[in-house]
Scaffold this motif. Structure first.
Motif, PDB file in Angstrom:
ATOM      1  N   THR A 144      -0.288  -6.888   3.827  1.00  0.00           N
ATOM      2  CA  THR A 144       0.380  -8.119   4.249  1.00  0.00           C
ATOM      3  C   THR A 144       1.631  -8.366   3.402  1.00  0.00           C
ATOM      4  O   THR A 144       2.698  -8.674   3.940  1.00  0.00           O
ATOM      5  CB  THR A 144      -0.592  -9.328   4.122  1.00  0.00           C
ATOM      6  N   GLU A 145       1.471  -8.243   2.085  1.00  0.00           N
ATOM      7  CA  GLU A 145       2.622  -8.453   1.186  1.00  0.00           C
ATOM      8  C   GLU A 145       3.754  -7.480   1.518  1.00  0.00           C
ATOM      9  O   GLU A 145       4.923  -7.853   1.535  1.00  0.00           O
ATOM     10  CB  GLU A 145       2.214  -8.234  -0.284  1.00  0.00           C
ATOM     11  N   TYR A 146       3.388  -6.224   1.784  1.00  0.00           N
ATOM     12  CA  TYR A 146       4.393  -5.198   2.095  1.00  0.00           C
ATOM     13  C   TYR A 146       5.170  -5.608   3.348  1.00  0.00           C
ATOM     14  O   TYR A 146       6.399  -5.530   3.385  1.00  0.00           O
ATOM     15  CB  TYR A 146       3.710  -3.832   2.303  1.00  0.00           C
ATOM     16  N   LYS A 147       4.409  -6.078   4.345  1.00  0.00           N
ATOM     17  CA  LYS A 147       5.050  -6.445   5.621  1.00  0.00           C
ATOM     18  C   LYS A 147       5.957  -7.660   5.452  1.00  0.00           C
ATOM     19  O   LYS A 147       6.900  -7.839   6.190  1.00  0.00           O
ATOM     20  CB  LYS A 147       3.996  -6.705   6.702  1.00  0.00           C
ATOM     21  N   LYS A 148       5.637  -8.492   4.410  1.00  0.00           N
ATOM     22  CA  LYS A 148       6.475  -9.676   4.161  1.00  0.00           C
ATOM     23  C   LYS A 148       7.745  -9.298   3.379  1.00  0.00           C
ATOM     24  O   LYS A 148       8.528 -10.171   3.033  1.00  0.00           O
ATOM     25  CB  LYS A 148       5.691 -10.721   3.372  1.00  0.00           C
ATOM     26  N   GLY A 149       7.852  -8.003   3.023  1.00  0.00           N
ATOM     27  CA  GLY A 149       9.100  -7.582   2.362  1.00  0.00           C
ATOM     28  C   GLY A 149       8.931  -6.964   0.989  1.00  0.00           C
ATOM     29  O   GLY A 149       9.910  -6.559   0.362  1.00  0.00           O
TER      30      GLY A 149
ATOM     31  N   LYS B 231       8.607  -4.136  -0.470  1.00  0.00           N
ATOM     32  CA  LYS B 231       8.636  -2.700  -0.159  1.00  0.00           C
ATOM     33  C   LYS B 231       8.234  -1.828  -1.362  1.00  0.00           C
ATOM     34  O   LYS B 231       7.884  -0.663  -1.195  1.00  0.00           O
ATOM     35  CB  LYS B 231      10.047  -2.275   0.304  1.00  0.00           C
ATOM     36  N   GLY B 232       8.290  -2.403  -2.563  1.00  0.00           N
ATOM     37  CA  GLY B 232       7.931  -1.642  -3.774  1.00  0.00           C
ATOM     38  C   GLY B 232       6.478  -1.186  -3.792  1.00  0.00           C
ATOM     39  O   GLY B 232       6.091  -0.316  -4.571  1.00  0.00           O
ATOM     40  N   LEU B 233       5.649  -1.793  -2.920  1.00  0.00           N
ATOM     41  CA  LEU B 233       4.218  -1.458  -2.908  1.00  0.00           C
ATOM     42  C   LEU B 233       3.935  -0.070  -2.331  1.00  0.00           C
ATOM     43  O   LEU B 233       2.818   0.429  -2.440  1.00  0.00           O
ATOM     44  CB  LEU B 233       3.445  -2.509  -2.095  1.00  0.00           C
ATOM     45  N   ILE B 234       4.952   0.564  -1.748  1.00  0.00           N
ATOM     46  CA  ILE B 234       4.753   1.885  -1.142  1.00  0.00           C
ATOM     47  C   ILE B 234       4.170   2.868  -2.162  1.00  0.00           C
ATOM     48  O   ILE B 234       3.289   3.667  -1.841  1.00  0.00           O
ATOM     49  CB  ILE B 234       6.078   2.425  -0.538  1.00  0.00           C
ATOM     50  N   GLY B 235       4.632   2.739  -3.427  1.00  0.00           N
ATOM     51  CA  GLY B 235       4.142   3.629  -4.489  1.00  0.00           C
ATOM     52  C   GLY B 235       2.646   3.483  -4.708  1.00  0.00           C
ATOM     53  O   GLY B 235       1.932   4.472  -4.977  1.00  0.00           O
ATOM     54  N   LEU B 236       2.165   2.263  -4.614  1.00  0.00           N
ATOM     55  CA  LEU B 236       0.732   1.991  -4.791  1.00  0.00           C
ATOM     56  C   LEU B 236      -0.078   2.688  -3.700  1.00  0.00           C
ATOM     57  O   LEU B 236      -1.099   3.335  -3.984  1.00  0.00           O
ATOM     58  CB  LEU B 236       0.512   0.468  -4.721  1.00  0.00           C
TER      59      LEU B 236
ATOM     60  N   GLN C 147       5.125   4.668   5.957  1.00  0.00           N
ATOM     61  CA  GLN C 147       6.231   3.860   6.466  1.00  0.00           C
ATOM     62  C   GLN C 147       6.116   3.702   7.986  1.00  0.00           C
ATOM     63  O   GLN C 147       6.320   2.603   8.528  1.00  0.00           O
ATOM     64  CB  GLN C 147       7.570   4.491   6.089  1.00  0.00           C
ATOM     65  N   GLU C 148       5.739   4.816   8.679  1.00  0.00           N
ATOM     66  CA  GLU C 148       5.562   4.761  10.142  1.00  0.00           C
ATOM     67  C   GLU C 148       4.476   3.735  10.508  1.00  0.00           C
ATOM     68  O   GLU C 148       4.667   2.866  11.325  1.00  0.00           O
ATOM     69  CB  GLU C 148       5.101   6.132  10.672  1.00  0.00           C
ATOM     70  N   LYS C 149       3.316   3.879   9.798  1.00  0.00           N
ATOM     71  CA  LYS C 149       2.134   3.036  10.110  1.00  0.00           C
ATOM     72  C   LYS C 149       2.425   1.574   9.915  1.00  0.00           C
ATOM     73  O   LYS C 149       1.908   0.735  10.649  1.00  0.00           O
ATOM     74  CB  LYS C 149       0.987   3.422   9.155  1.00  0.00           C
TER      75      LYS C 149
END
Length: 482
Positions: A443-448, A450-455, A478-480
């Motif tokens: 949810t946080e990632y979708k709200k912007g 983007k740094g969570l991608i590493g996690l 990123q696709e998902k």
């Protein structure tokens, strides 16, 4: 050091004695091995018995020429030796055979780098001479003991012009000379064993003066650190002396490594008369053009040239290039790897990183490294093709290759089940599990955020035990989450 920048400048000349790595002495067949029992490597010639005749060691002459060519010197083709007369218990003949008017190498320079600046330190000469023996004062209370094993060992003395102006420059210069003699295999450069020794001539003058001040010579500095410390101390001492209205005496001093200070040994006369004359027992020798050009052709690529080549032709950073050129063995191994791959940067990273780390931890040199340049090139290719990642290659596959040098990288990666999975269906499963386990982060990632991608990628890495291809995983996540 405050005074020096505003009022004074230091002028320093260095004399470096390098013991040549020949098996026998300069004028006879006695051995030169370090650490033998006292007076076991001597003969009537070393001991200067009447009627004995010296004979010149050809290898020593070749080594001197080698160093001269590497230092851009002019080679003197007509050479002879001279007697330098002085009396000292460790000098068996009452004179030392040296070169006076015809040093074998004239002029030349050594390139050093201090901070951002690269410059050439001008040399005056490089000449050949024999070493003296050794007086030992701490074995017997009543007597000085003398060991003549070292007497007659071939040395080259590399003499600079008074062309250095700080302790730091002197430090860089001796470091570079040591690297050069080792690179050429003409001397092992071991200062602790005395096969490389340095004397420093130090003087100060007011800035803008052209005349040289009175110099003090600090003798036998046996480590590069001590060269720097002794010069720093001398500069400070001289400035304090002159500032207090005193004058600098021309003298010979020694360095006390216990407290980093120098002390006077003797005052030096202006004209120290050694009564030099041509050595009557040795014929002058002429160096042919063929001999000199043959030695020139046998020289390895020198560090300064390799540094430039690695940066301009291979695109390495200055830091990476300098690391590779620090020692000849490293550069040699790197060059061999490049015969099997064009991954210049990856090869530099791998050699400067995991390979050097392994060698340092195990106190080994490249000659004891069991992974061949061909095998290392194959391992780099595995990483390049995305079959394994760098950390798996360095922490898992490299140790396995060292232990089993006959196996190739791909075989080891397959046997150890380390090949990265690039099959998207299997990767998707791991990605789904990872994302489902962290709904709030999604949810946080979708709200912007983007740094969570590493996690997320890290989680997939854990699930796949490091086998998931991180590039593909990142794309999939990123696709998902679009």
């Amino acid at each position: 050091m405050s005074h020096i920048s505003d009022k004074y400048e230091a002028v320093i000349g260095l004399e470096v004695h390098a013991q040549l790595a020949t098996h026998s002495k300069l004028f006879c067949g006695d051995a030169t091995t370090f650490g033998a029992a006292p007076n076991t490597q001597v003969s009537p010639i070393t001991l200067g018995h009447p009627g004995t005749l010296p004979k010149t060691n050809k290898k020593a002459v070749e080594y001197a020429i080698k160093m001269g060519l590497a230092c851009n010197c002019e080679i003197e083709q007509y050479n002879y030796f001279a007697r330098k007369n002085y009396f000292y218990p460790d000098l068996p003949k009452g004179y030392q055979v040296s070169q006076h008017t015809t040093p074998i190498c004239k002029g030349g320079y050594v390139t050093i780098k201090t901070g951002e600046e690269t410059r050439n330190v001008q040399l005056n000469r490089i000449h050949l001479e024999e070493d003296a023996g050794k007086s030992i004062h701490d074995i017997d209370d009543q007597f000085t003991c003398v060991d003549y094993n070292r007497a007659g060992v071939p040395l080259i003395e590399i003499v600079t012009e008074p062309d250095l102006h700080s302790a730091d420059e002197a430090y860089q210069y001796v470091t570079e000379v040591r690297r050069l003699v080792r690179w050429l295999n003409v001397c092992d450069g071991n200062m602790e064993e005395g096969s490389l020794r340095c004397d420093a001539n130090v003087s100060i003058r007011l800035k803008g003066e052209t005349k040289l001040g009175t110099k003090v010579e600090v003798k036998n500095l046996n480590s590069i650190r001590n060269v720097k410390k002794a010069i720093e101390y001398e500069i400070e001492r001289m400035i304090a002396l002159v500032e207090a209205g005193g004058t600098v005496k021309q003298q010979t001093r020694s360095f006390d490594a216990g407290n980093d200070t120098t002390f006077a040994i003797r005052d030096k006369e202006e004209a120290n008369d050694y009564r030099y004359f041509a050595e009557p027992d040795l014929a002058p020798f002429h160096l042919s053009d063929t001999l000199i050009s043959g030695i020139r052709e046998s020289l390895p690529a020198l560090p300064v040239a390799l540094l430039a080549k690695y940066q301009t032709e291979l695109g390495l950073s200055e830091y990476d290039a300098a690391q590779l050129c620090a020692e000849k063995e490293t550069a040699h191994y790197y060059n061999q790897v490049l015969q099997h791959t064009q991954l210049y940067k990856a090869a530099a990273n791998f050699i400067n990183g995991p390979v050097k780390q392994y060698l340092n931890e195990n106190k080994l040199g490249f000659e004891q490294f069991t992974v061949s340049p061909t095998q290392l090139a194959a391992l780099l290719q595995l990483v390049e093709d995305g079959k394994v990642n760098f950390s798996v290659a360095s922490s898992r596959i490299l140790p396995a290759m060292i232990a089993a040098p006959e196996q190739d990288a791909l075989q080891i990666a397959t046997d150890m089940n380390l090949l990265q999975v690039s099959d998207t269906s299997e990767l998707e499963q791991w990605v789904n599990i990872a994302l489902e386990s962290m709904p709030d982060k999604v949810t946080e990632y979708k709200k912007g955020k983007k740094g969570l991608i590493g996690l997320f990628v890290g989680e997939v890495k854990k699930l796949s035990k490091g086998k998931a291809d991180p590039k593909l995983v990142t794309t999939l996540i990123q696709e998902k989450l679009k």
